[in-house]
Motif scaffolding. Structure first.
Motif, short mmCIF file in Angstrom:
data_model
loop_
_atom_site.label_atom_id
_atom_site.label_comp_id
_atom_site.label_asym_id
_atom_site.label_seq_id
_atom_site.Cartn_x
_atom_site.Cartn_y
_atom_site.Cartn_z
N LYS A 136 -9.78 -1.04 3.00
CA LYS A 136 -9.31 -0.40 1.76
C LYS A 136 -7.85 0.04 1.88
O LYS A 136 -7.10 0.01 0.90
CB LYS A 136 -10.19 0.80 1.43
CG LYS A 136 -11.57 0.44 0.90
CD LYS A 136 -12.35 1.70 0.55
CE LYS A 136 -13.72 1.34 -0.03
NZ LYS A 136 -14.50 2.58 -0.36
N SER A 182 -6.16 -4.76 7.29
CA SER A 182 -7.05 -5.85 7.68
C SER A 182 -6.60 -6.51 8.98
O SER A 182 -7.40 -7.18 9.65
CB SER A 182 -7.13 -6.90 6.56
OG SER A 182 -5.83 -7.33 6.19
N ASP A 217 -8.25 -9.49 -1.10
CA ASP A 217 -7.34 -8.67 -1.90
C ASP A 217 -7.88 -8.46 -3.31
O ASP A 217 -7.87 -7.36 -3.85
CB ASP A 217 -5.96 -9.34 -1.94
CG ASP A 217 -4.86 -8.36 -2.27
OD1 ASP A 217 -5.14 -7.16 -2.30
OD2 ASP A 217 -3.71 -8.80 -2.48
N LEU A 256 -11.03 -6.07 -3.15
CA LEU A 256 -10.78 -4.66 -2.83
C LEU A 256 -10.15 -3.91 -3.98
O LEU A 256 -10.38 -2.71 -4.14
CB LEU A 256 -9.88 -4.57 -1.59
CG LEU A 256 -10.51 -5.01 -0.26
CD1 LEU A 256 -9.47 -4.99 0.84
CD2 LEU A 256 -11.68 -4.11 0.10
N PHE A 257 -9.33 -4.60 -4.80
CA PHE A 257 -8.64 -3.92 -5.89
C PHE A 257 -9.36 -4.07 -7.22
O PHE A 257 -8.81 -3.69 -8.26
CB PHE A 257 -7.21 -4.44 -6.00
CG PHE A 257 -6.32 -4.00 -4.88
CD1 PHE A 257 -5.74 -2.74 -4.90
CD2 PHE A 257 -6.09 -4.82 -3.80
CE1 PHE A 257 -4.93 -2.32 -3.86
CE2 PHE A 257 -5.27 -4.41 -2.76
CZ PHE A 257 -4.69 -3.15 -2.79
N GLN A 311 0.85 -1.17 0.00
CA GLN A 311 0.00 0.00 0.00
C GLN A 311 0.89 1.23 0.00
O GLN A 311 1.93 1.27 0.65
CB GLN A 311 -0.90 0.03 1.23
CG GLN A 311 -1.90 -1.12 1.28
CD GLN A 311 -2.95 -0.96 0.23
OE1 GLN A 311 -3.23 0.14 -0.21
NE2 GLN A 311 -3.54 -2.05 -0.21
N LYS A 345 -14.60 -0.59 6.85
CA LYS A 345 -14.49 -0.55 5.39
C LYS A 345 -13.28 0.26 4.96
O LYS A 345 -12.52 -0.15 4.07
CB LYS A 345 -15.76 0.06 4.80
CG LYS A 345 -15.84 0.00 3.29
CD LYS A 345 -17.20 0.46 2.80
CE LYS A 345 -17.32 0.28 1.29
NZ LYS A 345 -18.68 0.66 0.80
N ASP A 346 -13.05 1.40 5.61
CA ASP A 346 -11.89 2.22 5.28
C ASP A 346 -10.59 1.52 5.65
O ASP A 346 -9.59 1.62 4.92
CB ASP A 346 -11.98 3.57 6.00
CG ASP A 346 -13.19 4.38 5.58
OD1 ASP A 346 -13.61 4.23 4.41
OD2 ASP A 346 -13.72 5.15 6.40
N LYS A 365 -16.64 -3.32 -8.32
CA LYS A 365 -16.95 -4.14 -7.15
C LYS A 365 -18.38 -4.66 -7.17
O LYS A 365 -18.68 -5.72 -6.62
CB LYS A 365 -16.70 -3.34 -5.87
CG LYS A 365 -15.24 -3.03 -5.59
CD LYS A 365 -15.07 -2.32 -4.26
CE LYS A 365 -13.60 -2.12 -3.91
NZ LYS A 365 -12.87 -1.36 -4.92
#
Length: 750
Positions: free
Chosen positions: A434, A438, A484, A487-488, A58, A430-431, A492
């Motif tokens: 992202k 995790s 993973d 999220l990417f 990240q 959720k943030d 979505k």
């Protein structure tokens, strides 16, 4: 023939034994700092792209860029203040050729194996006597140091302690040398072996006292050195009485993570580091306390140095449980003014911001994790309230500081603390996902389950983090398994299972913790995992992380009907799964969670690959546990035996299983974790005992039946007598079953 002289070690190139070591002196006390090469990053990078808590890369959060630059300048300034400008050189004396020749001959003799075991100790002791006064030069020589290690490992306690006392004044210089550090650690290992004999206790204690007194004269030098740090950690373990290669020295990250998230097995919980000898508790306290008697500049250097951080982590772990010592040491490590502190408060308001800044340093972040683990309850609560509360999300956003937040959550002491953390971080799940944090989410889920605090809310918040308000819950588990990938993904809303992707480690850990929740709180997750397509379940099972999730679901308190629904999706694939080393355990879990018809399906699949499966590492045990041979020979008896087992299990669980945890536990103190682990172990033992009793009973019945058939073959005329005897045997068999069930129930109740 034994070679002597310089030809004794043909593979070791000789060098000039007069070497100048560049050192630096600084500060009022004249501390020595040895320059080091490139340092390891300890797995965390302060800037740029880095490995996040779940293994993803990240980019750094933009809001922390200015802060990180300021911290770099601050860290650089601390090192400048510490290192000083004055330089001097220490010239190592040249080793005379006669000593080199003598030690080369000794090394050649010892390596040849010509010396018997009883004589080896005498030879090593005599050689150490010849090195008297030259220990520093010999231990730091890149060739002779290997010989010194052999001598120290093979000598008796008297010569070993004599060697260490003679070089005690130079022990610090030996410890920070690349070659000398290995010699020092060999000596400490040898001391640990001799401590098995109590006659040498006082001799070794006096020797270690001299070494500790020398180290604490300039502790920062050794602690901040990559080689010296390792030596001091070994010395601390020796003083504690634990093995020098124990988890206090270097723990595996996977083991620490498993314990934090309550995923350790019963065996791992019991396998604590053993105490191999009584140790030297007073010497341990002396060494740790004296090492921290530094000025503010030195403490600041210790806080941000990765090697000193490892030393302090080891010291704190070894002192775990000694509250009074920890209440004095931890504030000093955090840079608090201990003189002005009282028993009710250890952290002043002026020190709060500095600690928050330090938590965003890699080395101190690791150190803060251990502090939160071993801190007494009063100190933990103060750290939580003054340092982290109301800033948990901001600190969690930092690449290094988020690990400290994970430790804060994992080692929470009360339901109120977990409740306050979940109130602050729950809506931000959720943030956090992202941003690649995790690990923070996994820690919160595990802590909520462990202390039974806000379980329902955490479950709902996590579900909302991976699905939209109008979506069906069937998408939750697949998205967490491939977190993973989800999220990417750019789209979505239309995301679907992508074949070939590995199961996300943190997503797997989150689901494993969730399936320990009461079933009333995880209904969406149960619906989701039982609605997965068969191909997706099969693909997940072939991944070790995915297999753990399926096993956790089968061990959960979900209804048996839902478990059988998931198991039915694998019909025809159990043989294929059994060939995988990780999925074979799941096959056995599926077998234990199934009824008799499903068990027959599983064993039938295994019969098709029995020959190939028996050649694998895990195959023989699986075939024996499921009694595949018994099914192949006598299917009807096998089915009867499985029905008996299920009946006994059902009666046993109805009698002894605990009620499912719910809202009642949120109003009462959480159960003792160790006691709960012991109860689970007892349940497993009783289940194995039931299997053994029923298996032996069935075998005896089959042998009796076989004898009866042989006898009936010889005597054809006594049909009435035979029928009468068989009916009597049936009655006896019925009574035996009743007696066996009664005795097993009595044993289970006891």
């Amino acid at each position: 023939m034994v070679a002597v002289g310089y030809k004794a070690l043909p593979l070791r190139r000789l060098k000039d034994h007069s070497v100048a070591e560049t050192t630096q002196f600084s500060g009022e006390e004249g501390c020595v700092v040895y320059r080091q090469g490139r340092r390891r990053n300890m797995g965390r990078k302060a800037d740029g792209r880095r490995g996040s808590s779940d293994g993803n890369y990240q980019s750094k959060a933009s809001h922390g860029s200015e802060f990180d630059k300021a911290m770099k300048d601050k860290k650089y300034q601390k090192k400048q203040d510490y290192s000083g400008d004055a330089e001097t050189s220490h010239i190592r004396n040249q080793i005379d050729p006669e000593t080199v020749k003598y030690l080369s001959e000794i090394a050649n003799v010892l390596e040849s194996g010509e010396v018997e075991l009883e004589e080896r100790s005498v030879v090593c002791g005599n050689a150490l006597e010849e090195s008297r006064g030259k220990e520093m030069e010999l231990a730091t020589d890149h060739i002779i140091s290997h010989t010194m290690q052999t001598l120290l490992d093979g000598c008796d306690a008297d010569h070993l302690c004599s060697f260490l006392r003679s070089c005690a004044k130079d022990f610090g210089r030996i410890a920070i040398d690349r070659c000398g550090s290995h010699v020092a650690e060999t000596a400490l290992n040898s001391l640990s072996k001799h401590l098995q004999d109590e006659d040498f206790y006082n001799l070794i204690k006096d020797t270690l006292t001299l070494i500790c007194q020398e180290i604490v004269r300039k502790p920062v030098v050794v602690m901040c050195n990559c080689h010296g740090s390792h030596v001091i950690r070994s010395l601390l373990c020796l003083c504690k009485g634990v093995p020098l290669d124990s988890e206090f020295h270097s723990a595996k990250p996977s083991t620490a993570l498993s314990r934090r998230l309550n995923l350790s097995s019963d065996k791992e919980l019991k396998n604590e580091t053993p105490i191999v000898h009584q140790g030297f508790p007073d010497l341990l306290k002396f060494l740790v306390s004296e090492m921290l008697k530094c000025n503010a500049t030195d403490i600041a250097a210790l806080q941000v140095d990765q090697f000193s951080s490892l030393v302090l982590q080891t010291a704190l772990k070894l002192l775990a449980g000694q509250e009074q010592d920890l209440l004095h040491i931890i504030p000093v490590i955090m840079g608090c003014n201990v003189e002005n502190a009282d028993q009710s408060s250890f952290i002043e308001k002026t020190e709060v911001q500095n600690i928050r800044d330090l938590v965003k340093e890699n080395a101190f972040s690791h150190l803060m994790e251990v502090i939160l683990e071993v801190a007494p309850d009063t100190l933990y609560d103060e750290i939580f309230m003054k340092i982290f509360k109301d800033l948990l999300y901001d600190i969690s956003s930092h690449p290094a500081a988020n690990f400290a937040v994970q430790a804060l959550i994992s080692y929470a002491r009360s339901q109120d603390q977990v409740g306050a953390i979940s109130e602050e971080l729950g809506p931000k799940m959720k943030d956090l996902l992202k941003m690649g944090r995790s690990g923070v989410v996994a820690s919160l889920i595990a802590a909520s389950q462990k202390l039974h605090a806000n379980e329902h809310k955490c479950s709902k918040e996590l579900a909302a983090a991976v699905m939209a308000a109008n979506e069906a819950p069937i998408c939750i588990v697949p998205r967490l398994l491939l977190l993973d990938n989800y999220l990417f993904s750019k789209d979505k809303a239309n995301w679907s299972w992508t074949s070939g992707c590995r199961v996300h480690l943190m997503g797997s850990l989150i689901l494993q913790s969730l399936f320990k929740y009461p079933s009333e709180y995880i209904q969406p997750y149960i619906t989701s995992i039982t609605s997965m397509e068969s191909s997706h379940v099969l693909e997940a099972l072939k991944d070790s992380a995915g297999a753990r999730v399926i096993e956790a679901f089968l061990a959960s308190k979900a209804p048996d009907k839902q478990k059988k629904k998931l198991i039915s999706k694998l019909k025809g694939h159990f043989g294929e799964l059994a060939m995988h080393s990780s999925a074979s355990f799941t096959v056995e879990k599926c077998f234990n969670a199934s009824d008799v018809p499903l068990r027959e399906v599983i064993v039938t699949d295994l019969l098709g690959v029995q020959k190939e499966l028996s050649k694998t590492r895990q195959g023989p045990l699986l075939l024996r546990n499921l009694d595949v041979d018994g099914f192949a020979r006598r299917p009807e008896q096998w089915s009867s035996r499985q029905k008996s087992k299920l009946t006994v299990y059902k009666d046993f669980l109805a009698e002894f299983s605990e009620p499912e945890t719910g809202s009642w536990e949120r109003k009462n103190p959480p159960p003792d974790v160790s006691k709960k682990a012991t109860q689970q172990t007892n349940m497993k033992q009783m289940r194995q005992e039931i299997d053994t009793v029923l298996a032996s009973f069935t075998n005896s019945d089959s042998s009796k039946k076989h004898k009866k058939q042989k006898k009936s073959g010889k005597d054809h005329g006594d049909d009435n007598v035979e029928q009468k005897s068989s009916s009597d045997k049936k009655k006896r068999k019925h009574h035996q079953k009743d007696d066996t069930s009664k005795s097993s129930k009595k044993k289970l109740k006891s």
